[in-house]
Design an enzyme around this catalytic site. Sequence first.
Site, mmCIF file in Angstrom:
data_model
loop_
_atom_site.group_PDB
_atom_site.id
_atom_site.type_symbol
_atom_site.label_atom_id
_atom_site.label_comp_id
_atom_site.label_asym_id
_atom_site.label_seq_id
_atom_site.Cartn_x
_atom_site.Cartn_y
_atom_site.Cartn_z
ATOM 1 N N ASP A 24 26.421 31.721 24.935
ATOM 2 C CA ASP A 24 27.358 31.895 26.054
ATOM 3 C C ASP A 24 27.768 30.560 26.670
ATOM 4 O O ASP A 24 27.698 30.376 27.891
ATOM 5 C CB ASP A 24 26.739 32.783 27.142
ATOM 6 C CG ASP A 24 26.088 34.032 26.588
ATOM 7 O OD1 ASP A 24 26.580 34.559 25.579
ATOM 8 O OD2 ASP A 24 25.080 34.485 27.165
ATOM 9 N N GLU A 219 33.117 42.032 26.531
ATOM 10 C CA GLU A 219 32.314 41.179 27.399
ATOM 11 C C GLU A 219 32.881 39.758 27.424
ATOM 12 O O GLU A 219 33.857 39.444 26.745
ATOM 13 C CB GLU A 219 30.859 41.161 26.915
ATOM 14 C CG GLU A 219 30.692 40.602 25.507
ATOM 15 C CD GLU A 219 29.271 40.714 24.984
ATOM 16 O OE1 GLU A 219 28.428 41.347 25.644
ATOM 17 O OE2 GLU A 219 29.005 40.158 23.896
#
Length: 335
Positions: A24, A219
Amino acid sequence: MHNSLAAAAARTYTNPVYPHSMPDPFVLSHKGTYYAFGTAGQNAKDGRIFNLLTSKNLVDWKELGGALTPPAGSEKAEFWAPEVVYQNGTFYMYYSRGGGAIGASVGHRLHVATSTKPEGPYKEVALLDVPESKFTIDAHPFQDTDGKWYLFYARDFIDTDNGYFPGTGLVVDRLTSMTKLANESRTVMRARHPWTVFEKNRTMPLYDNRTFAEWHTLEGPFVRKHNGKYYCFYSGANFLTPRYGVDYCEADTVMGPYRDTANDTGARVLHAVAGHVRGPGHHSHVIGPDGKTEYLVYHAWDAGMKERQMCIDKLAWTKEGPRCQGPTYTPQPIP
């Protein structure tokens, strides 16, 4: 000949630019320096949360330890997907914190931490509660051209209203301050295409052990305003599968409504390359050292799928829409 080859090599990079765990990845550019933040547990050296790296060129990265001082009572918590912005002398870090793995009985909540320096340490100062969702992750703060701030994030929907699939979808809300939501959220996008399925027949302890025939995932939202339109990029599908990648929807206003036409068969911006690149996604955007070239910073699995490593590639705005000039796995011109 040897000198010319060495010079050519010095002007290139090959993904991953950070060949260690960096899920991420978010990159902040501040006063000529890049700061990368990634999902990680406690740093072994300083006990802080989130990997923290620094660079001058997006390629050569130096480890700085951890970024966030763990809040009291969070010893068993998981911290995911940090993003940092600078506003009026303060650096604000947005992230989710929760107990256990995905699907556990305790969900994730969005939080904010602050620091006076980009490298931290950051201290948690606020909970950004979303009462209607038990699982709220991947906070992305976005400042519009008029100076107003918004927060995009991902949250669970368990209904099938209007033909949507149950799963994690994308939402936007206004920030009335850097640490408070307006609680006027609007849905940006929910799953409606087969390629975004995370798992079939998935039993979710978070929802009283209910089993869903299909659970879908959208997401990692990241928003760019380009030529007067708002593009909400996101990662879709299961991060362990070849279907995982980055796509987008677009709108004429920041709060929507957002359109997702022509994305019914798979991720268009960034997707796997069989035999070379596995699970590219959960990205951020950053401008290169030349002040104009836009790069996607994303993670992808190593060959053994043991860790997600940080990669970069150029983003191009084409007549078909935004497209990553990658993912690459061979030498590329250095930014």
